[in-house]
Structures are given as structure tokens and as C-alpha cells.
Write an enzyme that holds these catalytic residues in place. Sequence first.
Site, short mmCIF file in Angstrom:
data_model
loop_
_atom_site.label_atom_id
_atom_site.label_comp_id
_atom_site.label_asym_id
_atom_site.label_seq_id
_atom_site.Cartn_x
_atom_site.Cartn_y
_atom_site.Cartn_z
N GLU A 100 -73.03 25.69 30.70
CA GLU A 100 -72.61 26.38 29.24
C GLU A 100 -73.60 24.77 28.73
O GLU A 100 -74.03 24.00 29.11
CB GLU A 100 -71.65 25.82 28.38
N ASN B 94 -71.48 11.44 38.14
CA ASN B 94 -71.60 10.54 36.87
C ASN B 94 -70.95 10.10 36.60
O ASN B 94 -69.69 10.52 35.85
CB ASN B 94 -72.55 10.96 35.85
N CYS C 107 -64.71 26.43 33.30
CA CYS C 107 -64.50 26.42 34.16
C CYS C 107 -63.61 26.10 35.29
O CYS C 107 -62.49 26.00 35.98
CB CYS C 107 -66.10 26.62 34.98
#
Length: 430
Positions: free
Chosen positions: A155, A251, A260
Site C-alpha cells: 500500500e 528499520n 497484511c
Amino acid sequence: MKLSVIGTGYVGLVSGVCFAELGNQVICVDKDSEKIKMLNNLEMPIYEPGLKELVQNNVQESRISFTSDIKEAVASSDVIFIAVGTPPLPNGQADLRFIEAVAASIGKYMNDYKLIVNKSTVPVGTGDFVREIVMKHQAEPVDFDIVSVPEFLREGNAIQDSMNPDRVIIGASSNKAAEIMKKLHEPFNAPVLITDVKSAEMIKYASNAFLATKISFINEIANICEKVGANVKEVAKGMGYDKRIGDKFLNAGIGYGGSCFPKDTTALVEIAASVDYDFKILKSVVDVNKKQRFKVIDSLKQIYDNLDGKKVAVLGLAFKPNTDDLREAPSINIIEELIAKNVHVKAYDPIAMNNATKIIRNTITYSSSVLEAVEGVDAIILVTEWHELIEADWFTIGNLVNKKIIIDGRNVIDSDLVESLGFIYKGIGV
């Protein structure tokens, strides 16, 4: 090719318009008549950069259309993509009600050979389930094939990912089906792997679970770094140079969210349990992620012994930048915890605030800008790494806040800059 895509969420709508962009004739189907009305008026039901322009272009070129008439779509298509939601049930298993309903309709309305493609994320064995449902609802036997082609779009970057995939996975039940899918995906110019259907279904879950594992791992390393005085940014950088590890998904921050990773990791744990396997690593990944989002509050409590009555600006509400999606967004849990501690929350997000008002039921103040959100607050918590927030005018912000305190949940703010302006800065693992 003549295609229909059933379901116009992120996967269905983006996939449909990208196939149309390649010259295919595409019918997008959704039972939600309001959503179809929006699309026919060229209004997007989701926010995704570049999506509206792509839809407009393909509507003008008459390559894509939108309807709630699944009967006509099935009858007039050679390839039918199933792209409906598979939300988690209370026990973590994937809910296949929408898959079942679509399969039943396909069986009822198919009039000649159809290639039925599962694009939704589904448990291993769903291809066999769909086959049974289709056959059960056929008025008379009609030949068809089942294929699994999992999606790997992100997304906020969905169109780029769809048009330039890392790989195309085709889980096929016959050579004929595999060849049709290979031809359809040739223009993407990506590596193609042909597998059996069950392996393709597992590849999707395994991929997301592994990425989630990397995120939870580096967050655990970050938590240790804080205790021993190391800097997780430097640690991750050093790890990333190793080609066996790579620098992606290292990160440190407040963990993953979205539609998801949380759903798929939990579903894979349940898939393992269904065959009497205890997936201990993935259980830990899920547990670490649930706890990690509260690290920003722990940091705040290190500064303030008592949060009662404090004002806090929460910057960023979407689970990631370039989307308005709040599914499993860390911001929701963070805000709930702050409210429970009698903190007054002021929130700002460039895109997601309209959705937030429908999901976040607590009483908070929504702001129209970063500067409005930070005015008079006792601390700032950055939750989503929008570019607008990273590059905010920290000098002006410093003159608006009550206390110069920044809790950076994504390790993206220039700590040297804000500290030079007199802010107390706390990141994750730094």
C-alpha cells in the site's frame, strides 16, 4: 484478454486497472453498489498515489468498467480473478465466507471454460475448496481450472509494485492454465515461477511472515541497544551490508501494522496449528510486535512520572505513509493507551483523519495541520513517517509547544537538528 476482477479493494482495484493499462479488457465487480457508483463517477474508494489518474485513463480508453452484476462479468470473461477480503476470525484463522460466496456465483453463472484465479491471500488448500464450491453450484458440468497468483503489492506503492513486480508466482492446476497465466503476465517482464497451487498459497504467507520476522527481530535488537548504549541505526546498517541479510525491513520502530502482516502472521500460526505444528518463532514475532507499539509511551513515562492531564500531539495515524489505511495501525493502540492515562490527544495525519474518525472512538482533537496539532502540547509522538512530518518546521514548532519533547516512533527525524533547537529527543534503540 477478457478479464473480470471480483472485489475492488486494494488488490482487486489496483490489479484490475494495471491489467487494463496493459491492454486487457477488464470488468471490476463489487457487491457494494455505493463503491461501484463512486468508481463510475471516477471517485476512488481508497487513497493510493496515481490510482485515480490510471483509472480515468483506462475508463476513457474503454478498457475497464465497474459493475455489481457478477453474472454478466462471469459470462463475458475468460479469466476471473477472486480478490475479495479474507479477514481474520476471532481465533486468527482466515474467514473464507466471501471467497465461498464468489466461488458459488462463478459456478452458477459460468457458461464455458473459465480460468479462476485466487488473488486473495488464502490458507493452503483454498484452491481445492474453491474447486469444490464451483462444481457444487454448476447447473451442468463446465470445464475450468483453478490458479493461485498471490499479490505482493505494498500500500502506498501499489501501482509501481503491480507494474514492476519482483516476481510472479503462478500456482497452476494444469499446463493450460499455467500457459494462459504466463501469457497474461509477460508484459510485466518479471521472473515467473510455476508451482503447484498449494505451494503458491504458502509462498504468500511465508513471504509476509519472514518480513514480519525481520521487523520484530530488529525491534528486539533496538530494545537491547537502549539498555547497552548501542545505536540500532548503526547496527542495522552494518547488518544490511551482508548480502545474506540485506538492508530491507531493518528499520527499528513501533512495529508493523496494516491489512497484511498482522493478519497473515496470525493466520500462518493457525495453519500450522491445524496440522499439529507449534510455530514458536512466528508466535514470538506476533507477541513482540504487539508490545513494541507501546515503546513510545514507555519513553514518555521516562520523562514524565505522571501523564495525567498532559497534552500530547500524535503525528501520523495511518499504519504507513501514502495510504489512508488504519487497519491494525499502531496509532490506534497508542491513542487508546494515552486516553486511558488521562492524556489529552491532539492528532494530525495528511490523509487518514477522515477514516480515523470512524475507527477511533475516543475523544481526541483532530487538527488541520502539524502546527495546529503541536500548539500547547507537552510532547510530540511521531507515529507515521509521512514526508511532511519528517520535514516539518521544527524551529516554528519549538515556539508553539509547551515542552520541547519529541518521541520518534520511526527513527526518521533529524535528531541532531531538533536537539540543536533545544528538544529532548527519544528514538527507538538510539
